[in-house]
Design an enzyme around this catalytic site. Structure first.
Site, PDB file in Angstrom:
ATOM      1  N   SER A  84       2.822   5.368  15.401  1.00 21.66           N
ATOM      2  CA  SER A  84       1.868   5.670  14.343  1.00 21.66           C
ATOM      3  C   SER A  84       2.024   4.656  13.222  1.00 21.66           C
ATOM      4  CB  SER A  84       2.109   7.077  13.800  1.00 21.66           C
ATOM      5  OG  SER A  84       1.762   8.052  14.735  1.00 21.66           O
TER       6      SER A  84
ATOM      7  N   ASP B 244      -7.446   6.988   9.270  1.00 23.14           N
ATOM      8  CA  ASP B 244      -6.040   7.407   9.158  1.00 23.14           C
ATOM      9  C   ASP B 244      -5.185   6.247   8.636  1.00 23.14           C
ATOM     10  OD1 ASP B 244      -3.576   8.576   9.386  1.00 23.14           O
ATOM     11  OD2 ASP B 244      -3.852   9.274  11.437  1.00 23.14           O
TER      12      ASP B 244
ATOM     13  N   HIS C 139      -1.228   9.912   7.942  1.00 19.02           N
ATOM     14  CA  HIS C 139      -0.303  10.995   8.309  1.00 19.02           C
ATOM     15  C   HIS C 139       1.157  10.553   8.191  1.00 19.02           C
ATOM     16  CE1 HIS C 139      -0.584   9.303  12.550  1.00 19.02           C
ATOM     17  NE2 HIS C 139       0.691   9.639  12.548  1.00 19.02           N
TER      18      HIS C 139
END
Length: 720
Positions: free
Chosen positions: A656, A224, A88
């Site tokens: 992240s 991810d 992402h």
């Protein structure tokens, strides 16, 4: 009999004491670990030293961690500048390289040779060279009684002098940021590399598996990750993109552990967390979850439902809106979890209990009481005064952000305002710059989708914003359209000159004076200006005045907490997008009565969730084949393929892509999310339910190697 009772009670007491001793809350500055945290970290199982994490004299873990684009974290995993981050985080870059013919979002992308690695203009990777405490110099001219403006003015002057005087190389930069609400300042010397190329990304059915349904939710089964590479000039220094650039050689790259983790294992996350507010008063926490979060969730919920309905029916719209949907949904769901988490853990009550302890300790301290008496009560009162303005601010921001025609109108208005300030003679040159800046905006714009979002959000805005805050100009426009969002939207999208790039070009190709006149007539720009004027006159100005008072009081209250509660509590600075270390242990959790979540997920769970053809839960045929054959190579464990795990590391947005490291500082996972019940950790960390979610590094390697067959990348890495 007495022994039978006492011994279990003693064991329980020691267990509680141990849990308190090994608290996992905190986002710590790496250069201060040796004095504040190293002993505790070693007690939790860490086998390296603070100098192995942060050193300016030798390569250390900090030299493998980068701020990825300024919005995520990435880590160097080879001596050739290979970068690992989240899918992402790389999503926008992957999307920009995608088309209907080469849909890398859907099919994945793997550069089989260095020549196939794709450049990404504007994408950067920033390293931290060193961190210095400059508090004394930054605050040396601050005097009691200064206004916020005066205080900031003298600080800014000193910070500018510090930047100019800082010893650094010509290609390095200096960033100075406040900590503890401006009570301390630290200087960061950085190196930013501007040639970052896309190397590999799994298909979204792996990298985004579960999509928005599973977002912020455990158990999770998402691969991810995406892979990039830093390129440098031939001298190894930062350089703009060039075919002559070479793979970057880092001071340090991470070693990858193939051992996995087990309950109780020490874990550490390094990265660039964006923003937390852990030291707010109770009224601020109450306002956040009961008022402003609720307003933002309401607006985004409506926008997301409309985007989703179009994306499910139209493949082109799905590509156009994929990144926008993900960005909008991310914090929408986070805010819902935050509201739920605070309620579930009695967060407001606990904050009030903390304030009661603070007041009691202040009352018992005659040296500090005169200095801090009344500060907390005044701060809570100011937040109560702020509440209606803060709620309207968020309704306004969400309206302009999520209705793209209003966003385009705002950009046009700003462009014309700049020309007005600098002179009409600047119109031609600035017009070209403006049009170039709008190309990417319209590339992923669909007027039909935006129209329906506009209808829904205009009605919500009208109901949520009091008339005295909305402004007369807006109320006039609303009245002219029968106080109905559909009437107003129908007219705007039928008549406005901003609904496509072609129309916008024609609009601004007119003479400057004609454009100025047309702005007042175009229904989209007229509404945007009416909304802006109402917000600036009735909300922004009083809100800023109150916020300035809050900032002053919050800074004093922050120092008061450290002075008054310092013997009882250890304070870490709130996140502000600077390099931090957080540490904890691998552990499951029990969010509700009779529910307990384990700490690991496996590929079995991916197959259990599999829904053929579903955009969230479809699974590639190749992955199903590998699962059926149990063909996991060296990455599986006892016939199973680990996918994700959780631990009690304190993380937030910006973390992240952060590396999850084991006790030896080896890479065991890739941080990408938090559990839904624990998203309130930004304002109220609770070790009982706050967990960060990481993809197991072995699943990353399995996808790169066995699924994609891109073994050249595996060969670069150091596996243990």
């Amino acid at each position: 009999m007495l022994q039978r009772i006492v011994r279990p009670m003693l064991l329980l007491a020691f267990t509680v004491l141990a849990l308190r001793t090994y608290a996992t809350e905190g986002m710590w500055l790496p250069q201060l670990l040796s004095g504040l945290n190293e002993k505790e970290m070693k007690g939790m199982g860490m086998k390296i030293t603070a100098a192995d994490i942060y050193s300016i004299n030798k390569g250390s873990l900090k030299d493998a961690i980068v701020s990825f684009g300024g919005f995520c974290t990435a880590e160097v995993i080879s001596t050739k500048g290979l970068l690992l981050t989240n899918h992402h985080c790389g999503y926008d870059a992957i999307q920009k390289h995608s088309s209907l013919q080469n849909n890398f979002l859907e099919n994945g992308f793997w550069a089989r040779t260095a020549a196939e690695e794709l450049p990404n203009p504007g994408l950067t990777a920033t390293f931290i060279v060193r961190i210095d405490d400059v508090t004394k110099t930054a605050l040396q001219d601050v005097k009691p009684g200064m206004t916020e403006r005066e205080r900031q003015s003298v600080i800014d002057k000193r910070l500018n002098e510090l930047r100019n005087a800082t010893r650094r190389e010509s290609w390095q930069d200096v960033i100075i940021k406040p900590f503890y609400e401006g009570n301390q300042y630290f200087l960061f010397v950085t190196e930013t590399y501007k040639d970052v190329r896309l190397v590999g990304a799994p298909p979204s059915s792996i990298g985004k598996f579960g999509s928005d349904t599973d977002n912020w939710v455990w158990p999770r089964h998402t691969g991810d990750f995406s892979i990039f590479r830093i390129y440098a000039g031939k001298d190894g220094r930062p350089a703009p993109y060039s075919q002559d650039n070479v793979p970057f050689t880092p001071r340090h790259s991470l070693t990858i552990s193939m051992k996995g983790v087990k309950p109780g294992d020490f874990t550490m996350v390094m990265g660039f967390p964006g923003r937390t507010s852990e030291y707010l008063p109770s009224e601020a926490v109450k306002q956040a979850v009961q008022v402003v979060d609720a307003a933002k969730v309401e607006m985004r919920d409506a926008a997301l439902k409309i985007m989703d309905s179009y994306m499910r029916r139209d493949e082109q719209i799905k590509i156009q809106y994929a990144a926008k949907y993900a960005q909008t949904a991310n914090y929408w769901k986070k805010w819902m979890g935050e509201m739920q988490g605070i309620k579930q853990t009695n967060g407001i009550y606990k904050k009030k209990q903390y304030e009661a302890d603070y007041r009691k300790m202040l009352e018992e301290n005659p040296a500090l009481k005169p200095r801090y008496n009344g500060v907390l009560d005044s701060l809570n009162a100011m937040y109560r005064q702020l509440q209606p303005y803060a709620q309207t601010r968020d309704y306004y921001n969400e309206l302009v952000k999520n209705v793209e025609l209003l966003s385009a109108s705002d950009r046009l208005i700003n462009f014309i305002s700049d020309v007005h300030e600098q002179g009409e003679g600047q119109y031609e040159s600035k017009r070209q710059q403006f049009l170039e800046s709008m190309q990417s905006f319209y590339q992923n714009y669909n007027a039909r989708v935006d129209h329906d979002i506009c209808v829904s959000l205009l009605d919500i805005y009208a109901k949520g914003v009091p008339a005295q805050f909305a402004g007369n100009e807006y109320l006039q426009v609303w009245q002219e359209n029968n106080k109905d969002g559909r009437n107003l939207a129908d007219r705007m999208y039928a008549v406005s000159g901003l609904t496509s790039m072609e129309k916008l070009k024609a609009f601004v190709q007119q003479p400057y004076n004609t454009v100025v006149a047309q702005i007042w007539k175009d229904p989209a720009t007229r509404l945007a200006m009416a909304l802006r004027k109402g917000f600036v006159d009735n909300v922004s100005r009083p809100l800023n005045d109150i916020q300035n008072s809050i900032n002053n009081l919050q800074r004093t209250y922050m120092q008061a907490q450290m002075d008054v509660m310092g013997s009882k509590k250890r304070f870490y600075p709130d996140a502000n997008s600077t390099l931090r270390v957080t540490y904890g242990k691998v552990d499951g959790y029990s969010p509700r009565d009779a529910i307990h979540y384990d700490y690991y997920t496996y590929l079995d769970g991916v197959i259990e969730k599999y829904i053929p053809g579903d955009y969230e839960f479809d699974v590639p045929a190749r992955l199903i084949e590998l699962y059926k054959n149990k063909d996991y190579g060296r990455y599986g464990v006892n016939g199973r393929m680990p996918v994700c795990f959780i631990a009690s590391n304190h993380t937030t947005g910006g973390n992240s892509g952060s590396p999850a490291l084991n006790a030896n500082g080896h890479l065991v996972g890739l941080n990408f999310d938090r559990t839904w019940e624990g998203t309130m950790s930004d304002i109220n960390y609770d070790p009982g339910i706050c967990r960060n979610i990481m993809v197991d590094i072995r699943y990353v390697l399995f996808i790169v190697d066995k699924f994609a067959g891109c073994t050249r990348l595996i060969d670069e890495m150091k596996l243990m």
